[in-house]
Design an enzyme around this catalytic site. Structure first.
Site, PDB file in Angstrom:
ATOM      1  CD  GLU A  53     -53.063  -4.334  -0.489  1.00  0.00           C
ATOM      2  OE1 GLU A  53     -53.726  -4.828   0.456  1.00  0.00           O
ATOM      3  OE2 GLU A  53     -52.289  -3.366  -0.331  1.00  0.00           O
ATOM      4  CG  HIS A  88     -50.646  -3.430   2.823  1.00  0.00           C
ATOM      5  ND1 HIS A  88     -50.929  -2.509   1.841  1.00  0.00           N
ATOM      6  CD2 HIS A  88     -50.063  -2.742   3.830  1.00  0.00           C
ATOM      7  CE1 HIS A  88     -50.536  -1.305   2.230  1.00  0.00           C
ATOM      8  NE2 HIS A  88     -50.002  -1.416   3.434  1.00  0.00           N
ATOM      9  CB  CYS A 107     -52.535   0.010   5.535  1.00  0.00           C
ATOM     10  SG  CYS A 107     -51.086   0.404   6.522  1.00  0.00           S
TER      11      CYS A 107
HETATM   12  N1  GLN Z   1     -48.166   4.979   7.474  1.00  0.00           N
HETATM   13  C1  GLN Z   1     -49.160   5.171   6.463  1.00  0.00           C
HETATM   14  C2  GLN Z   1     -50.107   6.304   6.828  1.00  0.00           C
HETATM   15  O1  GLN Z   1     -50.020   6.848   7.840  1.00  0.00           O
HETATM   16  C3  GLN Z   1     -49.935   3.924   6.217  1.00  0.00           C
HETATM   17  C4  GLN Z   1     -49.028   2.894   5.633  1.00  0.00           C
HETATM   18  C5  GLN Z   1     -49.673   1.972   4.679  1.00  0.00           C
HETATM   19  O2  GLN Z   1     -50.768   2.211   4.157  1.00  0.00           O
HETATM   20  N2  GLN Z   1     -48.969   0.925   4.401  1.00  0.00           N
HETATM   21  O3  GLN Z   1     -50.939   6.637   6.059  1.00  0.00           O
END
Ligand code: GLN
Length: 190
Positions: A175, A173, A79
């Site tokens: 994890e 994610h 992410c």
């Molecule tokens: N929206 C977050 C970002 O721009 C990422 C979100 C996440 O890691 N769950 O960094």
């Protein structure tokens, strides 16, 4: 037992450490440049890429990580971690910077615009058995993937899991779902 660093500046650090420990790997929180010397691979967790980018500079970690990545350190970005490893970032903060370790262009907070968070079952190339339960939280969308990037999973034709050499990135994610197979895939490539 490989020592796997987890960038521990902000975000979902504990959950990655637990997944690695469950698989018999040795997790190590990376907070200062000296921590990197001991690691055989690195995880960059989800969180807020703008905050992590800022903290990379204040911790003096940006150069040290860039150097290890340049030497081919295996890395798994989830992410926000995917955003931090991308070549181009759209809708970032003007001062946020990424490592450019995988040839993808991402747009922040753009995946599944209609809902902030959702869970879906993914078919992943190279994983046997059940589909993978993937949790998406304000996830980035991959708008461009270069010719050397392998796309290992998609949702509605959008890439959500990509690999280029030692760099693995997920828009979701792994994890958080209690399924260890993606961490296992990453460890298998070290
Ligand atoms: N929206 C977050 C970002 O721009 C990422 C979100 C996440 O890691 N769950 O960094």
């Amino acid at each position: 037992m490989p020592k796997i660093g987890i960038l521990a500046l902000q975000g979902a650090v504990r959950e990655h450490a637990q997944a690695l420990a469950d698989l018999g790997a040795d997790p190590l929180d990376v907070r200062v440049p000296g921590d990197l010397a001991a690691v055989d691979a690195l995880i960059i967790p989800g969180g807020e890429s703008t905050t992590i980018s800022m903290l990379l500079d204040s911790a003096g970690l940006r150069e040290a990580i860039a150097e290890r990545l340049g030497d081919g350190l295996p890395v798994f970005g989830t992410c926000a971690g995917m955003i931090l490893l991308a070549t181009e970032v759209v809708d970032g903060r003007p001062d946020q910077r990424s490592f450019g370790a995988i040839d993808i262009g991402v747009r922040r907070n753009a995946f599944g615009r209609q809902v902030d968070s959702f869970e879906t079952d993914l078919a992943i190339t190279g994983l046997v058995g059940e589909p993978f339960p993937a949790v998406f939280i304000r996830a980035p969308v991959v708008e461009r993937a270069g010719p050397d990037v392998e796309i290992l999973a998609t949702v509605d034709d959008e890439p959500v899991l990509c690999r280029q050499g030692p760099v693995l990135v997920a828009a979701f994610h792994p994890e958080l779902s209690g399924d260890l197979r993606l961490h296992q895939l990453f460890l298998g490539g070290i």
